[in-house]
Design a protein around this motif. Structure first.
Motif, short mmCIF file in Angstrom:
data_model
loop_
_atom_site.label_atom_id
_atom_site.label_comp_id
_atom_site.label_asym_id
_atom_site.label_seq_id
_atom_site.Cartn_x
_atom_site.Cartn_y
_atom_site.Cartn_z
N LEU A 62 -8.94 6.18 8.53
CA LEU A 62 -8.29 5.86 7.26
C LEU A 62 -7.96 4.37 7.18
CD1 LEU A 62 -5.82 8.80 6.52
CD2 LEU A 62 -8.11 8.43 5.64
N ARG A 84 -1.40 -0.64 -4.86
CA ARG A 84 -2.61 0.00 -4.35
C ARG A 84 -2.21 1.30 -3.66
NH1 ARG A 84 -2.74 -5.43 -3.24
NH2 ARG A 84 -4.46 -6.63 -4.19
N ASP A 99 -3.61 5.11 -1.71
CA ASP A 99 -4.68 5.87 -1.09
C ASP A 99 -4.14 7.27 -0.77
OD1 ASP A 99 -7.17 6.43 -0.13
OD2 ASP A 99 -6.87 5.49 1.83
N SER A 100 -5.05 8.22 -0.65
CA SER A 100 -4.64 9.61 -0.45
C SER A 100 -4.61 9.96 1.04
CB SER A 100 -5.59 10.56 -1.18
OG SER A 100 -6.92 10.38 -0.72
N LEU A 144 0.85 -1.19 0.00
CA LEU A 144 0.00 0.00 0.00
C LEU A 144 0.88 1.24 0.00
CD1 LEU A 144 -2.89 1.20 0.24
CD2 LEU A 144 -2.63 1.08 2.73
N ILE A 153 -2.44 10.97 -5.54
CA ILE A 153 -2.10 9.65 -6.09
C ILE A 153 -1.50 9.82 -7.47
CG2 ILE A 153 -3.01 7.42 -6.80
CD1 ILE A 153 -5.19 7.75 -4.71
N LEU A 211 -9.51 -1.32 0.55
CA LEU A 211 -8.65 -1.12 -0.61
C LEU A 211 -7.79 -2.36 -0.88
CD1 LEU A 211 -7.71 0.93 -2.75
CD2 LEU A 211 -6.00 1.72 -1.13
N ARG A 253 -10.47 2.28 5.71
CA ARG A 253 -10.52 2.39 4.25
C ARG A 253 -9.46 1.51 3.61
NH1 ARG A 253 -10.55 8.47 2.49
NH2 ARG A 253 -8.29 8.23 2.25
N TRP A 254 -8.29 1.37 4.28
CA TRP A 254 -7.23 0.55 3.72
C TRP A 254 -7.64 -0.92 3.65
CZ3 TRP A 254 -3.25 2.82 7.70
CH2 TRP A 254 -3.08 4.19 7.44
N LEU A 311 0.73 5.40 0.41
CA LEU A 311 -0.07 6.55 0.85
C LEU A 311 0.61 7.83 0.40
CD1 LEU A 311 -0.93 5.55 4.55
CD2 LEU A 311 -2.23 5.07 2.46
#
Length: 733
Positions: free
Chosen positions: A713, A695, A697-698, A680, A686, A720, A716-717, A682
């Motif tokens: 957050l 993958r 995420d913002s 992931l 993006i 994702l 949300r991960w 961050l």
């Protein structure tokens, strides 16, 4: 033939030009003379002393659809066609811009130089700025004469004019020579001759001092008209013949300042500066006895501390415009009005940026923010005419409009054009305050981006505007706090305020003033009533405000900014509780939140434990992210901190638990992605192109505050990480 005649103000170039025009007309030539001097006296002798409408006055008074060329061209002696560009009142506006506008009008109305045998431009030459250099540009003057006298300052101005001419010689030389107009009774042309020799120019005409010039002017006539057979008239006839056939033209070779006096007075050698070469001879170092000392002078106080944005302090490229930043602050004051002194487009662009954040908050968070959706902003509506003639009168009129709405304060924020022409908002404020007691009228000097970037405008508006309203006689009382350095363009600012207010309310602490968001003039006046001040963000801007209030208001600040994450919330709330003697209430409240936080983190841990996480952030305080990652068992493999216009101080309490780099670049990011292969990524924005499929995420630039920011957050991960690493539609091709 198109001829520009330059010279120092008052050197007699208008008399020379008018007599040259008369002599050319006497030879049967069709002549156009254009005066490019704010004094607008170039064609006075040709017109028999008649005062005509200048081009700039014409542009100001006549609507564009009614403007015609025959209304600005006037026929004088010998059929010479005359025009005067004119200029603003002394001390206001921009005369150089006026010359640019006059030539633009000529072009728009169809003035054709081909209709004349000779076009003469009579141009002020003390400083050849962009406006007064218009006749030197391609398509205007083919030949340049410089009028001078034996006086040092006249030759000094001539040398400066040579520098200006040299900047426009891309298509070859254009200098025909010098015209020596003697000024004194005891004529000594030798200094001018030495100067002419040093710069490689001929003296094409030497006009002696003569009483006939004065006698002709008393008749409002040129010498050619008043005394057609005089010897001086013969000199102008000879100059006219030479102007029609100037022969080879000469390049501009100005002298360095160090050699100018030597050339004029013959005290030493004098080299000249070739066009395109840089640098001048360095002046010799003075002897020790010649160096002035400060002995005996009074001790001066140190200069005031500069309150600069990070971009200004570090000489970075400007991020936004200081005018827009100041507007973003002043429109937050509920019962104030902001006057934007500049073009309407500047106010429109600034208000659209504010409106965008209001619309975003309305759509995404279902919140109505009146200051964002309908900012109290009035433009002075500067146009080209105002730029030329000065905008003080226009600003005064706009201030009267603002005062008619009965605000508690009026803020005057300046744009680039008003700063460039040197408008004085204080003069307009004095004009509307004479004989009355109006609300506070406060000028904020931003001058568009001349004062700096967006954050510099925010700083200036806070200090010169909002802080100027504070009543110093107010004393601290009760359980109150002020909040400073909120982000007005962040769409979660109100949510964060409500979370903080709720935490404080449980301790019996009220918010006294928000500096500066959704505040009233009365609240700003009572700023000093709160014994403690809280920073929303401890970035560069927050530290500037904190330093200012500590220095000027002896303000006391909490040790930490708004908390993001569980640990920061515990630390922040306990610090405030100790200040107000509320530790027991704070401990009970935090125990409840800590229990809930642990339960949420434990629920996410089975799905996130062992996941490799990489973070790339403009934010320099990311412990709230790291806390959520470590509490859910994630493996942080790399942190890259980008250069930011908001902050320059990376800090963490997790030293040793991850590798990190500041000043992070795109190349470093791509290399780390290929090497570490995180599950992931961050980042604040993006990226569209990455070297590997990952993958992403913002990260919000302004995160939500409170105990559960990071875990929100993290939930949300989880979702994702369930998605395919590569979307199936990408394989359809």
């Amino acid at each position: 033939m198109k001829i520009a005649i330059y010279g120092k103000g008052g050197i007699g170039k208008s008399t020379v030009t008018a007599n040259l025009a008369a002599a050319l007309a006497a030879e049967g030539r069709r002549v156009l003379q254009i005066g490019c001097d704010p004094k607008h006296d170039s064609t006075r002798l040709l017109l028999g002393g008649r005062v005509t409408t200048t081009i700039l006055d014409f542009m100001r008074e006549v609507p564009p659809m009614e403007q015609r060329l025959d209304r600005i061209l006037h026929q004088g002696y010998g059929g010479v066609v005359c025009a005067e560009a004119g200029g603003p009142e002394p001390g206001i506006g921009c005369a150089g811009r006026g010359i640019l506008s006059a030539f633009a009008l000529f072009d728009r109305l169809g003035l054709r130089s081909d209709d004349f045998d000779v076009v003469l431009y009579d141009v002020l030459g003390d400083v050849v700025c962009g406006g007064f250099a218009v006749p030197l540009r391609q398509g205007f003057a083919d030949v340049v004469y410089i009028v001078t006298s034996e006086e040092f300052m006249a030759v000094y101005a001539a040398n400066n004019i040579l520098r200006g001419v040299g900047n426009f010689e891309q298509n070859g030389p254009r200098l025909a020579g010098l015209i020596l107009n003697s000024r004194g009774d005891g004529e000594n042309p030798e200094p001018v001759r030495r100067f002419a020799q040093a710069v490689g120019l001929p003296i094409v005409c030497h006009l002696p001092r003569s009483d006939r010039f004065r006698r002709a002017e008393t008749r409002h006539q040129t010498l050619v008209q008043a005394f057609p057979t005089a010897p001086e008239t013969g000199l102008f006839r000879e100059l006219a013949r030479r102007a029609l056939d100037p022969g080879p033209l000469h390049p501009a070779r100005p002298l360095p300042e160090a050699g100018l006096e030597a050339a004029i007075f013959g005290t030493g050698s004098s080299g000249f500066v070739q066009p395109g070469r840089t640098g001048e001879p360095r002046p010799s170092r003075p002897a020790a006895d010649d160096i002035p000392t400060t002995a005996g002078l009074p001790t001066l106080p140190p200069p005031p501390a500069l309150r600069l944005s990070k971009s200004m302090l570090c000489r970075e490229p400007l991020h936004g415009c200081a005018f827009a930043g100041a507007i973003g602050i002043t429109v937050q004051i509920r019962d104030g009005i902001t006057v934007a002194h500049g073009p309407r487009s500047c106010a429109h662009i600034a208000s659209r940026a504010i409106l965008a954040s209001g619309i975003h908050s309305r759509i995404r968070r279902n919140r109505l923010l009146p200051r964002q959706l309908a900012p109290a902003l009035i433009s002075s509506d500067m146009n080209e005419g105002v730029v030329i003639h000065g905008g003080t009168d226009k600003l005064t009129h706009t201030l009267h409009q603002a005062l008619a709405l009965r605000p508690r304060a009026v803020f005057v924020v300046t744009t680039c054009p008003s700063g460039v022409i040197g408008d004085d908002p204080a003069a307009a404020i004095r004009a509307v305050t004479t004989g009355r007691t109006p609300p506070r009228l406060l000028p904020i000097a931003t001058d568009g981006n001349l004062a700096g970037d967006y954050m510099q405008g925010v700083i200036n508006a806070c200090i010169e505007g909002a802080a100027a309203l504070i009543d110093r006689s107010v004393r601290p009382e009760g359980n109150r706090v002020n909040i400073l350095a909120e982000k007005n363009i962040a769409n979660n600012a109100e949510t964060n305020f409500e979370i903080v207010s709720d935490l404080l309310k449980h301790l019996g602490i009220a918010v006294n003033c928000r500096f500066v968001r959704n505040a009233s003039v009365a609240e700003l006046r009572r700023f000093r009533r709160a014994p403690l001040n809280l920073l929303a963000h401890e970035d560069h801007f927050g530290r500037v405000l904190r330093d200012y209030f500590r220095e000027h208001h002896q303000a006391v600040f909490a040790a930490h900014p708004f908390p993001v994450g569980m640990t920061e919330t515990e630390r922040w709330l306990m610090d405030i509780a100790r200040f107000f003697g509320k530790t027991e209430s704070a401990a009970a409240l935090l125990a409840t939140h800590r229990q809930r936080y642990r339960a949420l983190a434990q629920g996410l841990r089975p799905r996130l434990a062992g996941t490799k996480l990489m973070i790339v952030s403009y934010g320099h305080d990311i412990d709230w992210l790291l806390e959520a990652a470590f509490d859910t068992g994630m493996d942080v493999v790399r942190v890259g901190i980008l250069n930011s216009s908001q902050d320059d101080l990376f800090r963490t309490r997790f030293t040793g638990r991850f590798s990190w780099a500041t000043g992070y670049t795109r190349e470093q990011r791509d290399a780390d992605l290929l090497r570490l292969r995180p599950d992931l990524l961050l980042c604040n924005y993006i990226p569209t192109e990455l070297p590997v499929a990952v993958r992403a995420d913002s990260i919000p630039l302004c995160p939500d505050v409170g105990c559960y920011s990071g875990l929100a957050l993290a939930r949300r991960w989880v979702d994702l990480l369930k998605t395919p690493l590569r979307e199936g539609w990408r394989d359809d091709a």
